[in-house]
Design an enzyme around this catalytic site. Structure first.
Site, PDB file in Angstrom:
ATOM      1  N   GLY B   9     -12.808   5.814  19.751  1.00 29.69           N
ATOM      2  CA  GLY B   9     -13.066   5.774  18.536  1.00 29.69           C
ATOM      3  C   GLY B   9     -13.916   4.189  17.631  1.00 29.69           C
ATOM      4  N   SER B  10     -13.617   4.974  16.574  1.00 29.41           N
ATOM      5  CA  SER B  10     -14.170   2.894  15.898  1.00 29.41           C
ATOM      6  C   SER B  10     -12.943   2.261  16.121  1.00 29.41           C
ATOM      7  CB  SER B  10     -14.021   3.977  14.417  1.00 29.41           C
ATOM      8  OG  SER B  10     -13.298   3.774  13.857  1.00 29.41           O
ATOM      9  N   LYS B 181       1.815  -0.287   5.342  1.00 28.47           N
ATOM     10  CA  LYS B 181       0.550   0.154   5.760  1.00 28.47           C
ATOM     11  C   LYS B 181       0.940   1.609   4.968  1.00 28.47           C
ATOM     12  CE  LYS B 181      -3.985   0.779   7.224  1.00 28.47           C
ATOM     13  NZ  LYS B 181      -4.440   0.767   8.874  1.00 28.47           N
ATOM     14  N   ASN B 185      -2.021   3.844   2.774  1.00 29.52           N
ATOM     15  CA  ASN B 185      -2.659   5.002   3.087  1.00 29.52           C
ATOM     16  C   ASN B 185      -2.071   5.993   2.171  1.00 29.52           C
ATOM     17  OD1 ASN B 185      -4.399   3.556   5.019  1.00 29.52           O
ATOM     18  ND2 ASN B 185      -2.656   4.049   6.688  1.00 29.52           N
ATOM     19  N   ASN B 189      -5.955   7.176   0.312  1.00 33.94           N
ATOM     20  CA  ASN B 189      -6.538   8.359   1.595  1.00 33.94           C
ATOM     21  C   ASN B 189      -6.349   9.796   0.679  1.00 33.94           C
ATOM     22  OD1 ASN B 189      -7.518   6.118   2.992  1.00 33.94           O
ATOM     23  ND2 ASN B 189      -5.556   6.989   5.226  1.00 33.94           N
TER      24      ASN B 189
END
Lengths: 300, 300
Positions: B9-10, B181, B185, B189
């Protein structure tokens, strides 16, 4: 009988068009431009493929002097303050007033009025204003009306007369009537506006439905509802009956207008504060909508 | 040194492109179609107007046998289970594994692994996969890594070697690293995904900012944060630094993909449940995102 209608948004236009079939109606508009448009074109009511045009007299709001037998106030709650001030200038005349705002926050404002006969109503029609003089009826519901203060006989006979052309129900008790509508609005409007979904999605999507139950539980506690199952059944029923509709709050944001979030959630949040109860979900919804209003305002 | 990267993926593509400058990299893909595309075209890394192509060997994941000195697992948390099973088939060999998942829900899965050296990392780059072999670096951040179990020397020297070509920081303590983190998130998010706004809007819009404070207060209580002001400062800092970015969750919904909401909010919700604490705001966000995923799934 002469009826005045203050406000020519979707509800004002709908009432003016329907009531003009039995009464002599004058509609009072915020702008003289809209009054001129209505005087020129009449009010066009679209319903399905039907189109009816009603000749109705329109005047700017500054011309209202309380001369009609009944005045219906059909503006948003956040537009009420200057209208209440104007009404208070003409309280030497006997005056019957019917207020059609969403929510319950306006009840405090009504207490300031010196008028004797005050009525409140809750409108359950789906209507959309298409231009200055045209309104589309998307869903024929009903209007519940009740006495807030004063004599019930006038309202009772008015309701009977209206019912021949337009659904209207006389209710014995204004508080429960408005509270039921408020709860339905508080449950449906902010969520549909945030999610940009039609009303029906809230009960069809199992995750939104779970959220819906949690939110109802918070409202039940704050408002001390004695028979919550009745309110719950009504909310679910409205979602199903108006499954394909965009709620008024969603439409307001789509049209980059202010919403009625203060009228709808503000009252319940104040109740929570007054009783020192927590309202985390309602607060979250409130700030989500206020934030969206701010974004829309920035875009304008 | 040989490095395997599971997942293209990315993040997998970004790491493969950058690490191939100093190591011998093999990338393991879910489909043989993607492996063929990478073998044919190399990995194209776009950054601003720059374009670099790295020749990297690619194989389907079924070919992974744990032969590299280090394997980096760069799949989403919800894709981990079959990979953990595959890894457990090859635990007769000494194996260094670095897991780059968001959230903390995967820590329980890692405990099942029989491997000795387990590392975890948290990636703060903004990267977008443009096609099977092309990734765009939107924001160069850093990768924090720490030992989850086992020997620190390998990870320490690996980090030092990587740092010459790609920002990577060795951290002493994995729990706080992942928790920081996770909180960022959890704050950024879901809200950006629900509101469909860029990260910066959450701190620029005064109503979203109020909501942000309420939400942080709920998280602080659930996770028993000892120095909440440090976490708060970090969240605000990320919002400002990535003001123009779409969060990964917003991008997932835009691309009609599953989100990482279970990894990100699930862990905190479980913590609330374990300690018998209330989590009304997080639950509301959770159901809003799960409902959105469901809507997106229906559209597909």
């Amino acid at each position: 009988m002469r009826v005045g209608i203050i406000g020519a948004g979707s509800i004002g236009l709908l009432f003016a068009a329907c009531l003009s079939r039995v009464f002599n109606v004058t509609v009072y508009t915020r702008t003289s431009e809209q009054a001129a448009a209505i005087n020129k074109n009449g009010i066009v009511l679209l319903s399905g493929s039907e189109e009816t045009v009603s000749k109705v007299e329109a005047l700017p709001i500054t011309d209202w002097e309380g001369l009609e037998d009944l005045t219906i106030i059909a503006v948003k709650q956040y537009q009420l303050v200057p209208i209440i001030e104007r009404i208070n200038q003409f309280t030497d005349k006997p005056c019957n007033l019917l207020f059609l705002q969403n929510g319950m926050g306006h009840l405090k404002l009504l207490e300031q009025l010196k008028v004797n006969n005050l009525f409140v109503g809750s409108v359950e029609h789906g209507a959309l204003k298409e231009n200055l003089f045209t309104v589309r009826l998307n869903g024929l519901g009903t209007t519940n009306v009740a006495v807030f203060r004063g004599d019930s006989r006038f309202l009772f006979s008015f309701t009977a007369a209206v019912s021949r052309v337009f659904p209207m129900n006389y209710q014995e008790e204004y508080f429960t009537m408005l509270e039921k509508k408020l709860i339905a609005n508080a449950m449906i409007n902010p969520l549909t506006a945030i999610l940009q979904v039609k009303n029906g999605v809230l009960v069809e999507n199992p995750f939104y439905f779970k959220l819906f139950q949690n939110l109802f539980s918070e409202i039940t506690t704050i408002l001390n509802l004695r028979k919550p199952e009745e309110y719950w059944a009504q909310v679910i029923n409205i979602c199903k009956k108006t499954a394909d509709n965009h709620s008024s709050m969603l439409k307001d944001l789509e049209a980059k207008r202010l919403t009625e979030v203060d009228a709808i959630l503000g009252y319940i949040l104040q109740e929570a504060q007054r009783q020192d109860k927590k309202s985390p979900q309602l607060e979250m919804l409130y700030y989500l909508i206020k934030g969206k209003e701010k974004q829309v305002e920035v875009l304008k």
